[in-house]
Design an enzyme around this catalytic site. Sequence first.
Site, PDB file in Angstrom:
ATOM      1  N   HIS A 154       0.858  -1.197   0.000  1.00  0.00           N
ATOM      2  CA  HIS A 154       0.000   0.000   0.000  1.00  0.00           C
ATOM      3  C   HIS A 154       0.892   1.245   0.000  1.00  0.00           C
ATOM      4  O   HIS A 154       1.949   1.264   0.645  1.00  0.00           O
ATOM      5  CB  HIS A 154      -0.876   0.068   1.265  1.00  0.00           C
ATOM      6  N   CYS A 181      -2.310   2.841   9.054  1.00  0.00           N
ATOM      7  CA  CYS A 181      -3.320   1.884   8.585  1.00  0.00           C
ATOM      8  C   CYS A 181      -4.502   1.787   9.547  1.00  0.00           C
ATOM      9  O   CYS A 181      -5.616   1.455   9.139  1.00  0.00           O
ATOM     10  CB  CYS A 181      -2.727   0.486   8.455  1.00  0.00           C
TER      11      CYS A 181
HETATM   12  N1  ARG Z   1      -4.039  -7.149   6.758  1.00  0.00           N
HETATM   13  C1  ARG Z   1      -4.412  -5.944   6.081  1.00  0.00           C
HETATM   14  C2  ARG Z   1      -4.393  -6.194   4.582  1.00  0.00           C
HETATM   15  O1  ARG Z   1      -3.519  -6.881   4.129  1.00  0.00           O
HETATM   16  C3  ARG Z   1      -3.509  -4.808   6.438  1.00  0.00           C
HETATM   17  C4  ARG Z   1      -3.948  -3.486   5.871  1.00  0.00           C
HETATM   18  C5  ARG Z   1      -2.974  -2.384   6.082  1.00  0.00           C
HETATM   19  N2  ARG Z   1      -3.528  -1.158   5.668  1.00  0.00           N
HETATM   20  C6  ARG Z   1      -2.846  -0.135   5.115  1.00  0.00           C
HETATM   21  N3  ARG Z   1      -3.454   0.965   4.949  1.00  0.00           N
HETATM   22  N4  ARG Z   1      -1.617  -0.282   4.698  1.00  0.00           N
HETATM   23  O2  ARG Z   1      -5.222  -5.731   3.852  1.00  0.00           O
END
Ligand code: ARG
Length: 280
Positions: A170, A264
């Site tokens: 991300h 996150c």
């Molecule tokens: N376990 C979540 C996923 O893989 C973590 C999300 C992390 N969010 C972020 N904004 N980076 O989707």
Amino acid sequence: MSAENAWGRRYLMCPPTHFEVLYEINPWMHREVPVDPERAREQWEALVGLLRQAGAEVEVLEPQPDLPDLVFTANAGVVNGPQFVPARFRNPERHGETAHDVAWFAERGWRVDELPEGVAHEGAGDSLPFADVLVSGYRWRSDARSHAPLSAITGVPVRSVELTDHRFYHLDLTFCPLDDRHAITVPAVWDRYGTAVIDDLVPEPLVLELDEASQFVANSVVVGRNVVMPACPPRVGRVLEKWGFEVAVADVGEFLKAGGGCRCLTLALDVDLSGGGARS
Ligand code: ARG
């Protein structure tokens, strides 16, 4: 002199009541590494405390069974003034979150505008404002072709950055806007075009090494001149201090097991790039 971010004083967060690593959809997740629910709760409460101390308001989304990643509210969607654009999650494991996110925003008077079906986009996790544009990541979770409709729906210019390393799936693991001149950046995991885009936008970047980025240093929450970070290597702390920021470190070790840090776990509710003034 640099001007503070105009956003970042109001956040949506979701308590980790049902947080676990039930599946593996990013390289950090391993089902065999258990989450300690009590520690997760303590870490989450401490993060809320630090954000409030920094001057932010925190609103709460009710946790839901079988949706362990609902805690990562950054992925709920994109907020732009009175408008909420819900995410279209890449992985079926997270599809069930959207109905809860949409209900929260709709009940509180936001207008819900949807991206076209069949196009993946994971909200503020992949879209962060800098100056008057939305910097948006793509590849692992969001599709490049989500950017044109996102720009059309919000009326905000979108600048695309390809994320080249799966560990940094991300944008918010690689980019953290600090104020109108500064941002934390990890160009080592961006394509050449994206690197040039951010070079152009950000006059003074704090460029992280890969080992620093792997500690989720870029996944920080900025509240005015306060930065709440999952970790702060001494070098990074010195630069931030020189630029006039005050750093607080929040231990979010339980959430790192799911591939998420401080940013996150939050979704800024006061982003408004429409020029229509802040939503009251
Ligand atoms: N376990 C979540 C996923 O893989 C973590 C999300 C992390 N969010 C972020 N904004 N980076 O989707």
